[in-house]
Enzyme design. Structure first.
Site, PDB file in Angstrom:
ATOM      1  N   HIS A 110      38.583  43.556  36.599  1.00  0.00           N
ATOM      2  CA  HIS A 110      37.346  43.090  37.234  1.00  0.00           C
ATOM      3  C   HIS A 110      36.150  43.211  36.293  1.00  0.00           C
ATOM      4  O   HIS A 110      36.228  43.897  35.295  1.00  0.00           O
ATOM      5  CB  HIS A 110      37.081  43.896  38.509  1.00  0.00           C
ATOM      6  CG  HIS A 110      38.078  43.594  39.590  1.00  0.00           C
ATOM      7  ND1 HIS A 110      39.107  44.439  39.903  1.00  0.00           N
ATOM      8  CD2 HIS A 110      38.205  42.520  40.412  1.00  0.00           C
ATOM      9  CE1 HIS A 110      39.828  43.914  40.892  1.00  0.00           C
ATOM     10  NE2 HIS A 110      39.301  42.750  41.215  1.00  0.00           N
ATOM     11  N   HIS A 121      33.256  34.383  26.874  1.00  0.00           N
ATOM     12  CA  HIS A 121      32.738  35.096  28.041  1.00  0.00           C
ATOM     13  C   HIS A 121      33.757  36.103  28.578  1.00  0.00           C
ATOM     14  O   HIS A 121      34.026  36.171  29.783  1.00  0.00           O
ATOM     15  CB  HIS A 121      32.301  34.119  29.124  1.00  0.00           C
ATOM     16  CG  HIS A 121      31.173  33.226  28.702  1.00  0.00           C
ATOM     17  ND1 HIS A 121      29.952  33.705  28.298  1.00  0.00           N
ATOM     18  CD2 HIS A 121      31.099  31.872  28.602  1.00  0.00           C
ATOM     19  CE1 HIS A 121      29.165  32.693  27.974  1.00  0.00           C
ATOM     20  NE2 HIS A 121      29.831  31.580  28.138  1.00  0.00           N
ATOM     21  N   ASN A 134      41.097  36.848  39.889  1.00  0.00           N
ATOM     22  CA  ASN A 134      42.534  36.573  39.924  1.00  0.00           C
ATOM     23  C   ASN A 134      42.957  35.832  38.662  1.00  0.00           C
ATOM     24  O   ASN A 134      42.282  34.887  38.252  1.00  0.00           O
ATOM     25  CB  ASN A 134      42.895  35.742  41.147  1.00  0.00           C
ATOM     26  CG  ASN A 134      42.799  36.544  42.438  1.00  0.00           C
ATOM     27  OD1 ASN A 134      43.316  37.641  42.533  1.00  0.00           O
ATOM     28  ND2 ASN A 134      42.138  35.961  43.455  1.00  0.00           N
TER      29      ASN A 134
END
Length: 538
Positions: free
Chosen positions: A538, A290, A432
């Site tokens: 991100h 993923h 994070n």
């Protein structure tokens, strides 16, 4: 009076017999065969320059455009098809009497087919040609003829890709020398896509010449490589496009075997190969699930690196993507074959490894032909509702000599090696991001949490679980180093790493509470270095 070869039907189903064709191509693939087929169907052929010479050399009758227009090629060939007898012959609507009368009054004969592919501007730029050479390879007449023919697809057939020659010839054979409206419309759409991509390439090159990283108008061009079964989910449609930059990876890869690649396969495989490309000094393996790494390691051999990477989180590795930075050998392939994996990607695969993996028929195996350069400059594009985000690709890399030791204790040489390794891995972990590393392998990874301390705790917990499952008495994070993709805003994240057994920390620094974090490290005899560079992902 001229004979206008138009067979009237309803506009949506009309066919247009081809009596006259204009051929002017840079890519001469299939040119002679195509011209011969047109001649055999009674088509008069107009042509220019090298195309005309090639057709004539094959013994096929051809008329030079200059002879057709009565105007010579001038200015080193810059002006040869920019003439009313060319564009009038392309743009005149056969179904409009005033257009036909204008053609008759001005001695303009209709041109029913145009086969044009453009000066090789993109290839010229890719070869690193100088400014003047690139300028000379900007085609003017070609795009003009293509756009004229495509606009008048009601009557004119336009071909910009030699792959369409056979399609047109076959259709002419089935329709008494005519093409169908459906085909002409499809070819017109393809023609405008080609001129649009060509103009985008030119504008992008010009922006680069002017030093404009962010031009006022962004033109993006890509070519369809593969229509996918579906997108991230079965109810979404998807396709894979390439931008022609030839960066080694999923866009350049050859698939040796296995099922069709899915949207998620491609996304995850790209993430895996970009990560493993960070490492060149030793054999390295990255296992992705993923879009996040669940194990990364270096070793003296590829099989050693694979075992080390797999040991980090073998549970998550199930159904993952495996990327390697060396030619895949049989011994490593045999170990990979023991795990259910979706994709294996490598710069190459030797014959013995191919034979081993062939038994896993559903396993997708990709060869890229090389490794990506992690420091190469490029741009990345992401869509938002109503717009795009454009930025430089994260090609940042911290060197050993750039690290700033901020604690009383400096890291050892082994800790420094592991710290740099961990920071490279962290660059490819969703923020994070916390990465624990020990002796050239990840032992715990925490990704994508809303708080940094949670990422640190999750990474430590996963390491503890992996240690228990392996029957190890000591948790793997004991004596490890830890990387944070951005600064610790509070000391709690660092203290979580201390609790996990880490002995050294690498982080960007720059927090208002840096001193608080440094003091906590000193109190626990932890070595810490600042990079001055963060790697949000991100």
């Amino acid at each position: 009076m001229f004979l206008f070869p138009f067979l009237h039907e309803s506009e949506a189903t009309m066919t247009a017999r081809i009596a006259r064709a204009l051929i002017s191509v840079s890519d001469k693939t299939g040119l002679v065969e195509f011209a011969k087929s047109l001649h055999e169907q009674g088509v008069e052929i107009l042509s220019t320059g090298g195309s005309a010479k090639a057709i004539e050399a094959a013994g096929i009758p051809v008329k030079e455009v200059a002879s057709h227009t009565g105007f010579p090629e001038i200015m080193d060939g810059r002006v040869k098809t920019l003439h009313p007898k060319i564009h009038g012959g392309l743009l005149g609507r056969r179904s409009v009497s005033s257009h036909m009368q204008a053609m008759t009054d001005n001695d303009i004969t209709p041109i029913d087919l145009v086969a044009v592919n453009l000066y090789p501007f993109e290839e010229t730029v890719a070869k690193g040609a100088d400014y003047d050479t690139c300028i000379e390879n900007i085609d003017i007449g070609g795009p003009g003829m293509i756009r004229s023919a495509a606009k008048n697809h009601e009557s004119v057939t336009v071909i910009v890709d030699p792959a369409d020659y056979d399609r047109v010839v076959a259709e002419m054979g089935d329709n008494a020398g005519a093409t169908t409206y459906e085909t002409r419309r499809a070819l017109a759409a393809k023609a405008y896509a080609r001129t649009g991509a060509y103009d985008a390439a030119i504008s992008t090159w010009f922006a680069g010449q002017l030093g404009e990283t962010f031009p006022q108008r962004l033109n993006v061009s890509a070519e369809l490589k593969q229509t996918l079964r579906y997108g991230e989910n079965p109810h979404q449609q998807a396709a894979f496009y390439t931008n022609g930059k030839n960066r080694p990876g999923v866009a350049t890869a050859t698939q040796l075997q296995g099922k069709e690649l899915s949207f998620n396969n491609l996304n995850d495989t790209d993430a895996a190969f970009e990560l493993v490309s960070e490492f060149s000094e030793k054999p390295a393996v990255a296992i992705i699930k993923h879009a996040n790494p669940c194990g990364v390691a270096e070793g003296e051999t590829l099989i050693e690196a694979y075992h080390k990477a797999l040991s980090c989180d073998p549970v998550s590795a199930f159904g993952g993507i495996i990327a390697v930075n060396r030619t895949l050998d049989a011994a490593t392939a045999e170990e990979i074959a023991k795990l259910f994996a979706e994709v294996v990607i490598a710069p190459d695969v030797d014959d013995a490894a191919k034979a081993v993996l062939a038994a896993k028929k559903n396993l997708r195996v990709l060869i890229t032909g090389g490794m990506a350069d992690p420091e190469a400059e490029d741009m990345t594009l992401r869509s938002l509702a109503g717009g795009y985000l454009l930025q430089n690709r994260d090609a940042g890399r911290v060197k050993r000599e750039e690290l700033k030791v901020v604690t009383k204790r400096a890291p050892s040489d082994q800790e420094l090696d592991d710290l740099l390794f961990a920071f490279r891995v962290g660059k490819h972990v969703k923020s994070n991001a916390i990465v624990y590393v020990k002796e050239g392998k990840t032992v715990g990874i925490g990704a994508g949490q809303m708080s940094r301390v949670d990422s640190s705790r999750i990474a430590a917990w996963k390491a503890e679980e992996a240690s228990k499952n392996a029957g190890e008495e000591t948790v793997r994070t004991t004596g490890s180093v830890v990387s944070s993709d951005a600064f610790f805003p509070f000391a709690d994240g660092l203290l979580a790493a201390v609790k996990a057994g880490a002995t050294a920390v690498i982080q960007p620094g720059g927090s208002m509470r840096d001193q608080e974090v440094i003091d906590a490290a000193d109190e626990n005899n932890i070595a810490m270095v600042f990079t001055g560079m963060r790697h949000f992902r991100h």
